[in-house]
Design a protein around this motif. Structure first.
Motif: not given
Length: 141
Positions: A1, A3, A79, A81-83, A103
């Motif tokens: 991810m 993040s 974002r 949480d995108d890979d 976000d």
């Protein structure tokens, strides 16, 4: 991810900040770009190259010129949480070396660079090909 590999809390300045302010942040933080915000939401990015090509070369007064006059406003973002594969694909498609991470309210929460992705992938083929393609692409003006 994203993040897991992004740089959190990226440097950002309001749209009406001057180019001098952005240049000082870049110098002090050892970075080449600053995110530009309006009411806390991402609205652009200004790079050291933007300052040189769009301001200094045009003889603009960098102490008076607001970021909004020279920043790139059409941005590709991801974002948290995108890979990472999505980020690599977007970088390749848009010939960019970094992507702001936003976000749900479009507030900047990070920035991810091709280098961040290369380290996360161990420099494998998922990053090697896009790095080559992006490196030979013409710079954004």
């Amino acid at each position: 991810m994203i993040s897991d590999v992004m740089t959190a809390a990226p440097q950002a300045l309001p749209l009406d900040s001057t180019l001098d302010e952005a240049a000082r942040v870049m110098r002090d933080e050892g970075i080449g770009d600053v995110l530009v915000t309006y009411a806390g939401r991402l609205c652009g990015v200004v790079t050291d190259r933007d300052i040189v090509v769009r301001a200094v070369a045009e003889r603009r007064d960098t102490s008076l010129t607001p970021l909004g006059d020279v920043c790139t406003a059409e941005l590709t973002t991801v974002r948290p949480d995108d890979d990472t594969g999505t980020a690599v694909r977007l970088m390749c498609e848009h010939a960019v070396r970094r992507l702001p991470v936003v976000d749900a309210l479009h507030r900047p929460v990070g920035i991810v660079s091709l280098g961040d992705l290369a380290v996360a992938d161990g420099g494998g083929p998922n990053v090697a090909r896009p790095l080559h393609e992006i490196s030979k692409a013409a710079p954004n003006s």
